[in-house]
Design a protein around this motif. Structure first.
Motif, mmCIF file in Angstrom:
data_model
loop_
_atom_site.group_PDB
_atom_site.id
_atom_site.type_symbol
_atom_site.label_atom_id
_atom_site.label_comp_id
_atom_site.label_asym_id
_atom_site.label_seq_id
_atom_site.Cartn_x
_atom_site.Cartn_y
_atom_site.Cartn_z
ATOM 1 N N VAL A 124 -47.597 -36.821 -1.116
ATOM 2 C CA VAL A 124 -48.412 -35.808 -1.586
ATOM 3 C C VAL A 124 -48.162 -35.280 -3.004
ATOM 4 O O VAL A 124 -48.977 -35.149 -3.629
ATOM 5 N N ARG A 125 -47.030 -35.164 -3.185
ATOM 6 C CA ARG A 125 -46.633 -34.832 -4.676
ATOM 7 C C ARG A 125 -46.909 -35.856 -5.781
ATOM 8 O O ARG A 125 -47.497 -35.582 -6.719
ATOM 9 N N GLU A 126 -46.436 -37.156 -5.337
ATOM 10 C CA GLU A 126 -46.845 -38.185 -6.176
ATOM 11 C C GLU A 126 -48.602 -38.307 -6.635
ATOM 12 O O GLU A 126 -48.924 -38.585 -7.518
ATOM 13 N N VAL A 127 -49.423 -38.156 -5.642
ATOM 14 C CA VAL A 127 -50.453 -38.289 -5.595
ATOM 15 C C VAL A 127 -51.220 -37.014 -6.233
ATOM 16 O O VAL A 127 -51.906 -36.976 -7.056
ATOM 17 N N GLY A 128 -50.649 -36.100 -5.684
ATOM 18 C CA GLY A 128 -51.500 -34.537 -6.080
ATOM 19 C C GLY A 128 -51.009 -34.184 -7.514
ATOM 20 O O GLY A 128 -52.024 -33.479 -8.085
ATOM 21 N N GLU A 129 -49.800 -34.573 -7.950
ATOM 22 C CA GLU A 129 -49.438 -34.075 -9.393
ATOM 23 C C GLU A 129 -50.431 -34.314 -10.514
ATOM 24 O O GLU A 129 -50.830 -33.537 -10.978
ATOM 25 N N PRO A 130 -50.845 -35.662 -10.529
ATOM 26 C CA PRO A 130 -51.994 -35.991 -11.711
ATOM 27 C C PRO A 130 -53.193 -35.323 -11.316
ATOM 28 O O PRO A 130 -53.928 -34.788 -12.214
ATOM 29 N N ALA A 131 -53.691 -35.402 -9.857
ATOM 30 C CA ALA A 131 -54.855 -34.885 -9.404
ATOM 31 C C ALA A 131 -55.066 -33.510 -9.658
ATOM 32 O O ALA A 131 -56.154 -32.875 -10.302
ATOM 33 N N GLU B 286 -47.204 -25.999 -7.409
ATOM 34 C CA GLU B 286 -45.934 -26.200 -6.822
ATOM 35 C C GLU B 286 -46.310 -24.882 -5.437
ATOM 36 O O GLU B 286 -45.791 -25.395 -4.413
ATOM 37 N N GLU B 287 -47.034 -24.403 -5.486
ATOM 38 C CA GLU B 287 -47.466 -23.532 -4.327
ATOM 39 C C GLU B 287 -48.120 -24.334 -3.335
ATOM 40 O O GLU B 287 -47.915 -24.385 -2.219
ATOM 41 N N LEU B 288 -49.030 -25.009 -3.864
ATOM 42 C CA LEU B 288 -49.710 -26.165 -3.042
ATOM 43 C C LEU B 288 -48.781 -27.088 -2.478
ATOM 44 O O LEU B 288 -49.068 -27.442 -1.226
ATOM 45 N N PHE B 289 -47.830 -27.549 -3.306
ATOM 46 C CA PHE B 289 -46.849 -28.506 -2.683
ATOM 47 C C PHE B 289 -46.033 -27.925 -1.656
ATOM 48 O O PHE B 289 -45.620 -28.613 -0.462
ATOM 49 N N ASP B 290 -45.520 -26.596 -2.088
ATOM 50 C CA ASP B 290 -44.627 -26.106 -1.078
ATOM 51 C C ASP B 290 -45.363 -25.675 0.457
ATOM 52 O O ASP B 290 -44.820 -25.806 1.486
ATOM 53 N N ALA B 291 -46.459 -25.495 0.355
ATOM 54 C CA ALA B 291 -47.337 -24.921 1.233
ATOM 55 C C ALA B 291 -47.550 -26.141 2.242
ATOM 56 O O ALA B 291 -46.961 -26.456 3.523
ATOM 57 N N PHE C 32 -49.628 -21.372 12.009
ATOM 58 C CA PHE C 32 -49.271 -21.593 10.591
ATOM 59 C C PHE C 32 -50.484 -21.272 9.632
ATOM 60 O O PHE C 32 -51.242 -21.921 9.384
ATOM 61 N N ASP C 33 -50.451 -19.914 9.013
ATOM 62 C CA ASP C 33 -51.645 -19.499 8.718
ATOM 63 C C ASP C 33 -51.219 -19.349 6.958
ATOM 64 O O ASP C 33 -49.966 -18.935 6.614
ATOM 65 N N THR C 34 -51.829 -20.048 6.182
ATOM 66 C CA THR C 34 -51.717 -20.133 4.818
ATOM 67 C C THR C 34 -53.073 -19.734 4.060
ATOM 68 O O THR C 34 -54.207 -20.009 4.443
ATOM 69 N N THR C 35 -52.837 -19.240 2.758
ATOM 70 C CA THR C 35 -53.992 -19.156 1.929
ATOM 71 C C THR C 35 -54.860 -20.137 1.735
ATOM 72 O O THR C 35 -54.069 -21.367 1.304
ATOM 73 N N GLY C 36 -56.128 -20.185 1.792
ATOM 74 C CA GLY C 36 -56.887 -21.118 1.633
ATOM 75 C C GLY C 36 -57.187 -22.064 2.920
ATOM 76 O O GLY C 36 -57.992 -23.056 2.499
ATOM 77 N N ARG C 37 -56.623 -21.943 4.022
ATOM 78 C CA ARG C 37 -56.965 -22.763 5.025
ATOM 79 C C ARG C 37 -58.392 -22.676 5.499
ATOM 80 O O ARG C 37 -59.128 -21.643 5.296
ATOM 81 N N PRO C 38 -59.173 -23.877 5.757
ATOM 82 C CA PRO C 38 -60.386 -23.889 6.110
ATOM 83 C C PRO C 38 -60.517 -23.445 7.535
ATOM 84 O O PRO C 38 -61.650 -23.058 7.566
ATOM 85 N N GLU C 39 -59.782 -23.481 8.563
ATOM 86 C CA GLU C 39 -59.819 -23.152 9.990
ATOM 87 C C GLU C 39 -59.874 -21.457 10.085
ATOM 88 O O GLU C 39 -58.981 -20.901 9.123
ATOM 89 N N ALA C 40 -60.810 -21.162 11.049
ATOM 90 C CA ALA C 40 -60.543 -19.615 11.320
ATOM 91 C C ALA C 40 -59.166 -19.404 11.730
ATOM 92 O O ALA C 40 -58.460 -20.042 12.142
ATOM 93 N N ARG C 41 -58.752 -18.232 11.807
ATOM 94 C CA ARG C 41 -57.457 -17.996 12.009
ATOM 95 C C ARG C 41 -57.347 -16.592 12.912
ATOM 96 O O ARG C 41 -58.351 -16.234 13.349
ATOM 97 N N PHE C 42 -56.088 -16.091 13.507
ATOM 98 C CA PHE C 42 -56.016 -15.393 14.554
ATOM 99 C C PHE C 42 -56.539 -13.915 14.152
ATOM 100 O O PHE C 42 -56.882 -13.132 14.823
ATOM 101 N N SER C 43 -56.432 -13.549 12.854
ATOM 102 C CA SER C 43 -57.059 -12.382 12.177
ATOM 103 C C SER C 43 -58.399 -12.350 12.535
ATOM 104 O O SER C 43 -59.093 -11.119 12.917
ATOM 105 N N ASP C 44 -59.340 -13.647 12.638
ATOM 106 C CA ASP C 44 -60.422 -13.486 12.899
ATOM 107 C C ASP C 44 -60.910 -13.118 14.505
ATOM 108 O O ASP C 44 -61.570 -12.575 14.782
#
Length: 276
Positions: free
Chosen positions: A173-180, A192-197, A25-37
């Motif tokens: 996550v949405r309830e906590v993350g929206e105000p944050a 919305e991109e972050l919540f969708d991810a 599951f590769d997504t923009t901003g993930r902290p782990e190295a990925r298969f492209s590495d």
């Protein structure tokens, strides 16, 4: 193969015809190295495709079989020689079932390579929720972080089944993350991109929980990091599913889980395995 809705090309050998499939599951901003590495450090002339998750709406509801159908469709259409199927974390569950489907299509078993393979149980979803909440510590006071974690634990205790828990934690996550995220200055689109991810990732984990990888894992090669809470190390420590988990061969490296796909020693080992 050009880009499709199921796979992206990480390496194209041109003429060899042999393909390696990588499930993650590769997504923009993930902290782990990925298969492209990993691919950047391989010495191989094989074409490598990496899985693309389904659209957000589908990811929220699809079963594990529907994920496999999604990824197998292009392989069935093009019929490349699949040399190996690789999986990272929960992707190792999908990789096992996908390898079984590939064997049926081509009449021969692809090599199955697992990188810190993990199974999906309710604790997996709770741990991911706690990790995401931790990322908000720079914009939320400590008492709000602890309240969110308590809410996640209560959700886990009340709905320990993976499907309902996925829905409950995604809502939290949405309830906590929206105000944050609003306080952090993120606009509506980015929020919305972050919540969708996160929702897609939770759907991916829950779908992995539908599948039984254990028979295929018994003939797989597992590459393990030294991180005690990851992969086979974590399964053994937690004891959840440990009695079912067995792999054909395990190779252990002194490297952290988050950086293992960028490790050059691991890449050299994988290159050798792909050409054995």
């Amino acid at each position: 193969m050009g880009e499709s809705g199921e796979w992206k090309v990480l390496a194209d050998s041109g003429d060899s015809g042999a393909v390696v499939l990588a499930v993650d599951f590769d997504t923009t901003g993930r902290p782990e190295a990925r298969f492209s590495d990993l691919v950047a450090n391989l010495t191989t002339d094989l074409t490598i495709w990496e899985s693309i998750p389904p659209a957000v709406e589908a990811a929220a509801e699809w079963s594990g079989k529907e994920y496999i159908d999604h990824w197998a469709r292009k392989v069935a259409q093009e019929r490349p020689e699949v040399r190996a199927v690789m999986g990272y974390c929960a992707g190792s569950v999908f990789a096992a079932t996908l390898a079984e489907r590939i064997a049926e299509l081509q009449g021969s078993e692809p090599l199955l390579l697992l990188f810190d393979p993990e199974i999906t149980v309710a604790q997996t979803l709770l741990w991911q929720f706690q990790k995401i909440v931790g990322f908000m510590s720079s914009v939320l006071p400590a008492e709000d972080i602890e309240a969110a974690r308590d809410a996640g634990r209560r959700c886990y205790e009340q709905t320990p089944q993976v499907g309902p828990l996925k829905q409950g934690l995604t809502r939290l996550v949405r309830e906590v993350g929206e105000p944050a995220f609003t306080r952090a200055g993120l606009d509506h689109t980015r929020r919305e991109e972050l919540f969708d991810a996160f929702g897609s990732f939770m759907g991916y984990l829950a779908a992995a929980g539908d599948l039984d990888p254990f028979e295929r894992w018994r003939s797989a090669t597992a590459i393990s990091s030294s991180s005690p809470a990851s992969g086979l190390n974590g399964i053994r420590a937690a004891g959840v599913g440990a009695d079912q988990v067995s792999v054909g061969r395990e190779l252990t490296f002194d490297v952290e889980h988050a950086t293992m796909l960028a490790d050059k020693e691991i890449a050299a080992t994988v290159s050798d395995l792909l050409h054995t």
